[in-house]
Design a protein around this motif. Structure first.
Motif, mmCIF file in Angstrom:
data_model
loop_
_atom_site.group_PDB
_atom_site.id
_atom_site.type_symbol
_atom_site.label_atom_id
_atom_site.label_comp_id
_atom_site.label_asym_id
_atom_site.label_seq_id
_atom_site.Cartn_x
_atom_site.Cartn_y
_atom_site.Cartn_z
ATOM 1 N N GLU A 125 0.839 -1.204 0.000
ATOM 2 C CA GLU A 125 0.000 0.000 0.000
ATOM 3 C C GLU A 125 0.877 1.258 0.000
ATOM 4 O OE1 GLU A 125 -0.854 -2.788 1.665
ATOM 5 O OE2 GLU A 125 -2.637 -3.125 0.417
ATOM 6 N N LYS A 126 2.006 1.176 0.730
ATOM 7 C CA LYS A 126 2.943 2.306 0.776
ATOM 8 C C LYS A 126 3.456 2.604 -0.638
ATOM 9 C CE LYS A 126 6.641 1.602 3.269
ATOM 10 N NZ LYS A 126 7.374 1.205 4.486
ATOM 11 N N ASN A 127 3.868 1.559 -1.331
ATOM 12 C CA ASN A 127 4.398 1.751 -2.682
ATOM 13 C C ASN A 127 3.328 2.257 -3.642
ATOM 14 O OD1 ASN A 127 6.956 1.009 -1.968
ATOM 15 N ND2 ASN A 127 6.658 -1.150 -2.457
ATOM 16 N N GLU A 128 2.100 1.768 -3.480
ATOM 17 C CA GLU A 128 1.024 2.221 -4.372
ATOM 18 C C GLU A 128 0.731 3.703 -4.150
ATOM 19 O OE1 GLU A 128 -2.567 -0.166 -4.801
ATOM 20 O OE2 GLU A 128 -1.370 -1.967 -4.522
ATOM 21 N N LEU A 129 0.709 4.117 -2.886
ATOM 22 C CA LEU A 129 0.430 5.525 -2.590
ATOM 23 C C LEU A 129 1.565 6.408 -3.104
ATOM 24 C CD1 LEU A 129 -1.307 7.687 -1.342
ATOM 25 C CD2 LEU A 129 -0.233 7.252 0.856
ATOM 26 N N LEU A 130 2.803 6.014 -2.830
ATOM 27 C CA LEU A 130 3.945 6.801 -3.307
ATOM 28 C C LEU A 130 3.980 6.804 -4.833
ATOM 29 C CD1 LEU A 130 6.605 5.625 -0.696
ATOM 30 C CD2 LEU A 130 5.378 7.817 -0.737
ATOM 31 N N GLY A 131 3.567 5.699 -5.431
ATOM 32 C CA GLY A 131 3.522 5.605 -6.892
ATOM 33 C C GLY A 131 2.481 6.546 -7.487
ATOM 34 N N ALA A 132 1.419 6.836 -6.715
ATOM 35 C CA ALA A 132 0.379 7.762 -7.205
ATOM 36 C C ALA A 132 0.850 9.208 -7.082
ATOM 37 C CB ALA A 132 -0.918 7.559 -6.416
ATOM 38 N N LEU A 133 1.716 9.495 -6.091
ATOM 39 C CA LEU A 133 2.165 10.876 -5.874
ATOM 40 C C LEU A 133 3.416 11.214 -6.689
ATOM 41 C CD1 LEU A 133 1.675 11.160 -1.997
ATOM 42 C CD2 LEU A 133 0.072 11.793 -3.810
ATOM 43 N N GLY A 134 4.257 10.193 -6.914
ATOM 44 C CA GLY A 134 5.535 10.404 -7.614
ATOM 45 C C GLY A 134 5.421 11.161 -8.928
ATOM 46 N N PRO A 135 4.444 10.801 -9.791
ATOM 47 C CA PRO A 135 4.340 11.485 -11.090
ATOM 48 C C PRO A 135 4.034 12.979 -10.975
ATOM 49 C CG PRO A 135 3.129 9.413 -11.119
ATOM 50 C CD PRO A 135 3.528 9.661 -9.689
ATOM 51 N N MET A 136 3.632 13.451 -9.774
ATOM 52 C CA MET A 136 3.345 14.885 -9.608
ATOM 53 C C MET A 136 4.628 15.704 -9.500
ATOM 54 S SD MET A 136 0.286 14.596 -6.805
ATOM 55 C CE MET A 136 -1.168 13.586 -7.127
ATOM 56 N N LYS A 137 5.745 15.007 -9.304
ATOM 57 C CA LYS A 137 7.017 15.698 -9.068
ATOM 58 C C LYS A 137 7.348 16.704 -10.176
ATOM 59 C CE LYS A 137 11.823 14.774 -7.755
ATOM 60 N NZ LYS A 137 12.780 13.770 -7.251
ATOM 61 N N GLY A 138 7.104 16.289 -11.420
ATOM 62 C CA GLY A 138 7.421 17.167 -12.556
ATOM 63 C C GLY A 138 6.654 18.484 -12.522
ATOM 64 N N ASP A 139 5.455 18.486 -11.947
ATOM 65 C CA ASP A 139 4.648 19.709 -11.886
ATOM 66 C C ASP A 139 5.008 20.566 -10.669
ATOM 67 O OD1 ASP A 139 3.218 19.340 -14.190
ATOM 68 O OD2 ASP A 139 1.545 18.308 -13.205
ATOM 69 N N ILE A 140 5.626 19.943 -9.648
ATOM 70 C CA ILE A 140 5.878 20.639 -8.381
ATOM 71 C C ILE A 140 7.288 21.219 -8.311
ATOM 72 C CG2 ILE A 140 6.099 20.258 -5.883
ATOM 73 C CD1 ILE A 140 3.755 18.179 -6.202
ATOM 74 N N VAL A 141 8.254 20.445 -8.828
ATOM 75 C CA VAL A 141 9.660 20.866 -8.738
ATOM 76 C C VAL A 141 9.996 21.875 -9.832
ATOM 77 C CG1 VAL A 141 12.033 20.037 -9.013
ATOM 78 C CG2 VAL A 141 10.431 18.772 -7.570
ATOM 79 N N GLU A 142 10.556 23.000 -9.395
ATOM 80 C CA GLU A 142 10.977 24.024 -10.361
ATOM 81 C C GLU A 142 12.493 24.064 -10.505
ATOM 82 O OE1 GLU A 142 7.658 27.477 -10.226
ATOM 83 O OE2 GLU A 142 8.893 27.330 -8.436
ATOM 84 N N LYS A 143 13.173 23.507 -9.473
ATOM 85 C CA LYS A 143 14.646 23.500 -9.489
ATOM 86 C C LYS A 143 15.104 22.061 -9.371
ATOM 87 C CE LYS A 143 15.186 27.851 -6.933
ATOM 88 N NZ LYS A 143 15.672 28.379 -5.651
ATOM 89 N N PRO A 144 15.231 21.360 -10.486
ATOM 90 C CA PRO A 144 15.553 19.934 -10.435
ATOM 91 C C PRO A 144 16.859 19.627 -9.712
ATOM 92 C CG PRO A 144 14.982 20.619 -12.660
ATOM 93 C CD PRO A 144 15.110 21.853 -11.848
ATOM 94 N N MET A 145 17.854 20.538 -9.784
ATOM 95 C CA MET A 145 19.150 20.263 -9.160
ATOM 96 C C MET A 145 19.213 20.900 -7.771
ATOM 97 S SD MET A 145 20.760 18.855 -11.759
ATOM 98 C CE MET A 145 22.505 19.051 -11.486
ATOM 99 N N ALA A 146 19.727 20.143 -6.787
ATOM 100 C CA ALA A 146 19.862 20.677 -5.430
ATOM 101 C C ALA A 146 20.760 21.914 -5.435
ATOM 102 C CB ALA A 146 20.438 19.610 -4.514
ATOM 103 N N SER A 147 21.759 21.934 -6.355
ATOM 104 C CA SER A 147 22.704 23.050 -6.403
ATOM 105 C C SER A 147 22.034 24.354 -6.857
ATOM 106 C CB SER A 147 23.846 22.708 -7.352
ATOM 107 O OG SER A 147 23.315 22.458 -8.636
ATOM 108 N N MET A 148 20.798 24.237 -7.395
ATOM 109 C CA MET A 148 20.088 25.433 -7.861
ATOM 110 C C MET A 148 19.283 26.084 -6.741
ATOM 111 S SD MET A 148 18.682 23.956 -11.467
ATOM 112 C CE MET A 148 17.839 25.426 -12.018
ATOM 113 N N ARG A 149 19.372 25.525 -5.536
ATOM 114 C CA ARG A 149 18.618 26.095 -4.409
ATOM 115 C C ARG A 149 18.920 27.566 -4.221
ATOM 116 N NH1 ARG A 149 17.431 23.427 0.566
ATOM 117 N NH2 ARG A 149 16.582 21.390 0.138
#
Ligand code: HEM
Length: 158
Positions: free
Chosen positions: A134-158
């Motif tokens: 269930e943990k993996n299924e839930l994380l699998g449902a949220l993971g694809p949202m990363k592309g819409d949420i993250v604006e600075k893909p590299m940590a060095s761009m903080r």
């Protein structure tokens, strides 16, 4: 007489069809026919609400990312997260919040911010002893949202 035989054959045929359908109905657990939704397996809205409460508490205490939530409306965020997770897991809710891209636009969320938040969620799911599947299924449902949420893909761009 031949009409009676035909009628009997029809009744027998029907009985056979019904018993065949019944045996299909008792398919082994874990197959699509008997599968419960992720929402049900998580424990429904009560369990999801408890998870979101604990999770948002962890985010609020997480110095890596809590600065981003300084001006956030926390009660609204919690209720939106409950609806979002409820809907994404197949539950009877409708998410009425903003889409992920416009919600997080301009926040400068980095990939490591995202991973920190997911780590907080995993800590909550572990605390509630949510099984691996269930943990993996839930994380699998949220993971694809990363592309819409993250604006600075590299940590060095903080
Ligand atoms: C899978 C990851 C995430 C999901 C599912 C998610 C989901 C959401 C949702 C549903 C809302 C409420 C939308 C609304 O009010 O209409 C929200 C708001 C917000 N999110 Fe995320 N989020 C995620 C990751 C992140 C990350 C990594 C950060 C920053 C580190 C972040 C920062 C915020 C903030 C600050 C708000 C509040 C905006 C406000 O009150 O105006 N989120 N998020």
């Amino acid at each position: 007489m031949s009409y009676r035989i035909a009628a009997l054959a029809m009744v027998l045929g029907l009985a056979l069809t019904v018993s065949a359908c019944n045996s299909m109905g008792s398919a082994p657990a874990g197959t699509a026919a008997t599968e419960k939704s992720l929402y049900d397996r998580l424990g429904g809205k009560t369990a999801i609400t408890a998870v979101v409460d604990d999770f948002v508490g962890r985010v609020a205490a997480d110095n890596r990312i809590n600065g981003k939530f300084a001006n956030a409306n926390i009660p609204r965020l919690k209720s939106m997260l409950v609806d979002q997770i409820c809907q994404a897991s197949g539950g009877p809710c409708t998410y009425t919040g903003r889409d992920m891209k416009s919600t997080h636009a301009g926040m400068g969320v980095s990939s490591s911010d995202f991973d920190a938040l997911v780590g907080d969620l995993v800590a909550t799911l572990n605390k509630f002893k949510v099984p691996e599947r269930e943990k993996n299924e839930l994380l699998g449902a949220l993971g694809p949202m990363k592309g819409d949420i993250v604006e600075k893909p590299m940590a060095s761009m903080r």
